[in-house]
Design an enzyme around this catalytic site. Sequence first.
Site, PDB file in Angstrom:
ATOM      1  N   HIS A   1       0.806  -1.312   0.160  1.00 44.34           N
ATOM      2  CA  HIS A   1       0.144   0.150  -0.051  1.00 44.34           C
ATOM      3  C   HIS A   1       0.774   1.079  -0.118  1.00 44.34           C
ATOM      4  CE1 HIS A   1      -3.693   2.127   1.681  1.00 44.34           C
ATOM      5  NE2 HIS A   1      -2.684   3.035   1.765  1.00 44.34           N
ATOM      6  N   GLU A   2       1.721   1.333   0.996  1.00 45.04           N
ATOM      7  CA  GLU A   2       2.672   2.452   1.176  1.00 45.04           C
ATOM      8  C   GLU A   2       3.545   2.838  -0.120  1.00 45.04           C
ATOM      9  OE1 GLU A   2       1.481   4.472   3.133  1.00 45.04           O
ATOM     10  OE2 GLU A   2       0.568   3.286   4.404  1.00 45.04           O
TER      11      GLU A   2
ATOM     12  N   HIS B   1       1.665   4.603  -2.819  1.00 43.16           N
ATOM     13  CA  HIS B   1       1.811   5.994  -2.444  1.00 43.16           C
ATOM     14  C   HIS B   1       3.047   6.549  -3.069  1.00 43.16           C
ATOM     15  CE1 HIS B   1      -1.888   6.725  -0.456  1.00 43.16           C
ATOM     16  NE2 HIS B   1      -1.654   5.974   0.609  1.00 43.16           N
TER      17      HIS B   1
ATOM     18  N   GLU C   1      -5.005   7.673  -2.790  1.00 47.61           N
ATOM     19  CA  GLU C   1      -5.036   6.455  -2.156  1.00 47.61           C
ATOM     20  C   GLU C   1      -5.726   5.287  -3.009  1.00 47.61           C
ATOM     21  OE1 GLU C   1      -4.972   6.382   1.062  1.00 47.61           O
ATOM     22  OE2 GLU C   1      -5.970   4.541   1.624  1.00 47.61           O
TER      23      GLU C   1
END
Lengths: 505, 505
Positions: B267-268, B271, B297
């Site tokens: 997820h990170e 980003h 997101e």
Amino acid sequence: MPSPKKPSKPTASLTTLRERLGELDDLTQAASLAGWDEQTYMPPGGAAGRGEVLATLGRLAHARLTDPGLATLLDGLQQTPDLQETDARIVAAVDRDADRARRVPDRLVGDIARHTAAAQVAWHEARAADDFGPFQAALAHHVELRQELAGCFPEAAHPYDALLHAFEPDLTTERVQTVFAQLRDGLVPLIQEIAARPAPPTLPGPFPVDRQRDLALEIARAQGFEDEHWRLDLAVHPFAQSLGLADIRVTARYDERTLTGLFAVMHEVGHGLYERQTDPALARTTVGTGVSLGIHESQSRLWENLVGRSEAFWTHWHPRLLEAFGARALGGDDLPAFLRAINTVRPSPIRVEADEATYSLHVILRFELEVALMEGTLAVADLPAAWNAKTKELLGLDVASDKVGVLQDIHWAYGELGYFPTYAIGNIVAAQLWTVIRRELPTLDEDLARGDTTALREWLREHVHRHGRLFTPSELLMNITGSELDAQPFLDQLRAKYGALYGLG
Amino acid sequence: MPSPKKPSKPTASLTTLRERLGELDDLTQAASLAGWDEQTYMPPGGAAGRGEVLATLGRLAHARLTDPGLATLLDGLQQTPDLQETDARIVAAVDRDADRARRVPDRLVGDIARHTAAAQVAWHEARAADDFGPFQAALAHHVELRQELAGCFPEAAHPYDALLHAFEPDLTTERVQTVFAQLRDGLVPLIQEIAARPAPPTLPGPFPVDRQRDLALEIARAQGFEDEHWRLDLAVHPFAQSLGLADIRVTARYDERTLTGLFAVMHEVGHGLYERQTDPALARTTVGTGVSLGIHESQSRLWENLVGRSEAFWTHWHPRLLEAFGARALGGDDLPAFLRAINTVRPSPIRVEADEATYSLHVILRFELEVALMEGTLAVADLPAAWNAKTKELLGLDVASDKVGVLQDIHWAYGELGYFPTYAIGNIVAAQLWTVIRRELPTLDEDLARGDTTALREWLREHVHRHGRLFTPSELLMNITGSELDAQPFLDQLRAKYGALYGLG
């Protein structure tokens, strides 16, 4: 020393000054963090962007320090009759900073910054070629720029004064020359006497890095490192950095062949304690930090050498060292032999490898060359030959090549003339303080032999650390020791210590 | 999309604008570093000083953004007829930022900052007591301050728009209501259908943390993490932070009972890639960063859920997982069973524990309550009851107490109304993009099954990342998908995936 009085009435001007200084201090802290991160965790690809951030923060801080509104405010406060002593000292210290910053034109600051980038490239090229040639023109231009900088301070007795004052605000070249002559006259014969004796055996090792890390942290905690306020990280070149007085960061590097890393941590924690023990009332005033590089270095050297290479200290820690690394790595379990090994004196051509006694000769060599460059009595083209001659004269050594001679330090690539003396001043001041400390703390050896540094740390807080930059370095030294800068205590202590260790006459 | 043209003539105004934006961007970067450090390495004692530094950096950046000189410069440039498209878009984006910043009086910014500190204390107190009571007055004052903030934008159709626009610059409350209604109507029956089926067995574990760390780094590198430009550190709450587009930092937390930490890293890194793949020409313009939290997101969710929970991805990585943790910890060596385990759907009262399908219902719940608070149709005193009723309605669950209900998130303690919708927008946008990606990259599954993410990453660079903030979120979405925000692709993809996994009709 300022006696405790009622605080100043918070006049509007003082409040405004505090706000301005708070902002300036915050910008400095942001830059300090960016610098710390650059040397610890930043991925290499971040370097260019980091340079921009640091330049912007520096420019904004400089603009605040040279702002005419600040000058007006400081002038007004200096004429306020009933200003409390601490406030008056803050005003005076900031006024000196602002004056110095205003005297150097922005154009020259920019020229120096740009040339510094170019000169580093030239220095690295010269190092790679092991030849001073590619660096010569870059260094010559650095010297020209520093001569121009010196010209911004026409009242100085010597052009080198202006460079020295960036690091030692109230010391003169003349005084350093006097003290360094005294130092040189004492050190050269002492080192010759020691060199005539057989060198003690070195520690065989190895010293596994993870155990060194654990032990370094134990020792740091015994010095005063608190987990709540400190960090210990790895860096290629160990350094200490305060981010305000409640966030102190020291860095280390370990090599399994030696215990050098442990001594470097004691050194950096010494720097850190100076910042950590500043009076919290000085936070965000720009005055709540070490007063000069020389005084700062006195704190690191005091812990590294006067505490960290002493019999008392190792009476407590040697058993722990044996437990961590075993007697074999330490060449036996004998404390006197260990003390001889960590106090070996042997001239080396490399400054960063020098021991406590020979180190200052490396500094004297650089100082004398820098002064001659600034006076124009030495041409940059003749620097390598002068370097080699002085190495022979002071250390009795031949220099194999420029890389291990005139090109060994990066300082000149940064144009940092005036910086080297602070290293020897640190040794000298540490010894001057140590004389007073030993008198005022008669049970210090027993304390250290129990692993207790509290009394020493509190003494340093009370007499040195808490004052931050409220006094000039010379005032601070005079207040504590009743003397100005003087190499005799350092020479006396070295002779006493090495006389015993090496059985000198 | 801007077509490649000759660069603008570097008019004096554009040069001045670039200098101003460079300085603003540097201040933002310094603050980002201070924020990253605060959550990773800062010793706890540094918190108070860090707060001062962040406040000063924020104030200086705000002053630069609202400076009348900048406004004049932007006005002049907007009237320059032959401005190159990229420059025109930079000018427009900065003008929107500056307009927003100028519209909110400094006094209100200060009131909000001060109340935020107080409200966090109240929230922690309420959490400790497991009782909304102590937080009620603080939240009520937050709502008042946000209503005052909304009053600074009288042209908005709805008072909530002003809050939403801080995170989603061109989305309206009305549009969110429409899309969330569509989302809710699709999700509630789907989740009920799934809940009627038996839940797949969970992974037994344990998953030793050091092996998770190694594997997380391997997966991150496969996503595009380059050692030269990225860092992966530990933090209590995982986050990603860019310090310019050449220094990307992601953080993780691992728990040996679950593999959640691995998915959080994916997820990170999603980003981080958005920031890293921005066009380098946008560096130091303030426009070289993600355009909105919702679009940001979408990038993290795309990697975490659409890639990271897919059969294709694990076709490559499942053998590596078996090697790292053993079949026993994974409940066997069967890939379909593993896929069912990491795609379990079960309503939970806690947002941060929610799965891919139920997550958006938690967001809808908060959004509806926030809108009602801003409209004044819901009193803060009635919030806990409203929370519990909506949890029953949307998730079919009873709330045991305020701590696992209305007090579960810290966002409202920060006064951050308008933030929650961006989480669900991320899910929606990710699915909209995924539809286009699957059409344009027909071999994507084969690529992922070989561990190759290059084509996907390049597609994201080309269509999303490189543009930074040159387009508004709606423009970007329309350019890529030909559609405005639309929940249907997300609903369709969920039904297809869970239909297969759970054997739904």
